[in-house]
Design an enzyme around this catalytic site. Sequence first.
Site, PDB file in Angstrom:
ATOM      1  N   CYS A   1       0.824  -1.217   0.000  1.00 54.97           N
ATOM      2  CA  CYS A   1       0.000   0.000   0.000  1.00 54.97           C
ATOM      3  C   CYS A   1       0.856   1.266   0.000  1.00 54.97           C
ATOM      4  O   CYS A   1       0.577   2.212  -0.720  1.00 54.97           O
ATOM      5  CB  CYS A   1      -0.904   0.048   1.233  1.00 54.97           C
ATOM      6  N   HIS A   2       1.886   1.278   0.842  1.00 53.71           N
ATOM      7  CA  HIS A   2       2.610   2.528   1.095  1.00 53.71           C
ATOM      8  C   HIS A   2       3.804   2.727   0.171  1.00 53.71           C
ATOM      9  O   HIS A   2       4.401   3.792   0.189  1.00 53.71           O
ATOM     10  CB  HIS A   2       3.112   2.564   2.543  1.00 53.71           C
TER      11      HIS A   2
ATOM     12  N   CYS B   1      -3.492  -0.586  11.019  1.00 50.97           N
ATOM     13  CA  CYS B   1      -3.149  -1.134   9.702  1.00 50.97           C
ATOM     14  C   CYS B   1      -3.104  -2.651   9.759  1.00 50.97           C
ATOM     15  O   CYS B   1      -3.605  -3.334   8.868  1.00 50.97           O
ATOM     16  CB  CYS B   1      -1.787  -0.614   9.235  1.00 50.97           C
TER      17      CYS B   1
ATOM     18  N   CYS C   1      10.702  17.530  38.106  1.00 54.79           N
ATOM     19  CA  CYS C   1      12.043  17.069  37.719  1.00 54.79           C
ATOM     20  C   CYS C   1      12.456  17.662  36.370  1.00 54.79           C
ATOM     21  O   CYS C   1      13.534  18.225  36.231  1.00 54.79           O
ATOM     22  CB  CYS C   1      12.092  15.545  37.616  1.00 54.79           C
TER      23      CYS C   1
ATOM     24  N   ARG D   1       9.411   4.259  28.724  1.00 50.61           N
ATOM     25  CA  ARG D   1      10.198   5.225  29.483  1.00 50.61           C
ATOM     26  C   ARG D   1       9.326   5.973  30.497  1.00 50.61           C
ATOM     27  O   ARG D   1       9.742   6.232  31.627  1.00 50.61           O
ATOM     28  CB  ARG D   1      10.868   6.214  28.524  1.00 50.61           C
TER      29      ARG D   1
ATOM     30  N   CYS E   1       9.449   6.249  34.780  1.00 50.21           N
ATOM     31  CA  CYS E   1       9.342   7.432  35.637  1.00 50.21           C
ATOM     32  C   CYS E   1       8.216   7.241  36.648  1.00 50.21           C
ATOM     33  O   CYS E   1       8.355   7.611  37.814  1.00 50.21           O
ATOM     34  CB  CYS E   1       9.058   8.686  34.800  1.00 50.21           C
TER      35      CYS E   1
END
Lengths: 252, 106
Positions: free
Chosen positions: A71-72, A105, A171, A209, A213
Amino acid sequence: MRAAALPVLVLVLLLHALPAAAQKRSGYQDAGPQVRAMQDDDAANPGFLWVEQGRAAWQASPPGGPACAACHGEIAAMRGVAARYPAFDPARGVALDLTRRINICRTERQSARPLASEANEMLALTAAIGVESRGMSHRIATDGAMAAVIARGAALFNTRLGQLNLSCAQCHEERAGARLGGAVIPEGHANAYPEYRLEWQTLGSLPRRIRACLTGVRAEPWPAEAPEMLALEAYLAARGEGLAIETPGVRP
Amino acid sequence: MARPLVSIPKSVRRGDIFDIRILIAHPMESGQRRDDSGRAIPREIINRFICTYGGEEVFRAEFFPAIAANPFLTFSVRAVETGMIVMTWTDDLGASQFESAEIIVT
């Protein structure tokens, strides 16, 4: 008239220049010289192991559906995509990050199962798409429906959380550049994800990530699929507007 | 083991020293960790790497559990003749990964 217009013009220009990228500090600048050298050299950056896997996955047809490339076209056509995500999908009426977009997709066009946000195949695809936008400014749409999502993210960014009762801003804004133990506290920008963290010894997404935290301040982390996570991702992208995409970044 | 990323110049002048830089995807499980239910995760690391140039061994490395995941190696070789550079990684399970590249010496 002219004499009055000039200072106004200068003021307007100044106001526009203030939040420019020059004052924003990518986490790259806070990393040590060895880590920066790893990121600078594509042959030494372990993130490229995923990029290569993602480029192969782009061409490969999953059973029962077309390949991404069907498709792309070539993956180079994805240049600029990572730089404008998270984005609002008017057809579904929701905001999407790249991970969610790929899973839509997969389920709707490729009749494949959705991938977990930390699955190697998913990280490989987001890294391969992200690297096409490397060097471009991260600039997502902040108007229309995205405004509400970003506002929600901004509120979360400034909300105290967890047993330590700390907000992200305490922070990553008030104390950015100071030290937490031996490490410099970065400004917390989102321009290098998915990124290879030496601490993880693997590539990881921005939600991963953020969860680190959240557990750090002893809050209950949101799952990767939570709307809070997406709102914070969108706010971080808007907050870091103008920073160059570094995908796949390397961090300590 | 997955396909490695190898960086070797296509051609070099005779007598010049060139760098070989290689990165391979591997978890390098140290054997020291435990899973969520407390069972030891068995050691599974790449334990040996050998590089030959024109059939002659030019570099060998032994790996130990303290080496990080996705190990990166770089070393220098002097160009003598046009030939094949063959790299072999072997892990604890006995699986081997080969990669080769031709270098043209002018």
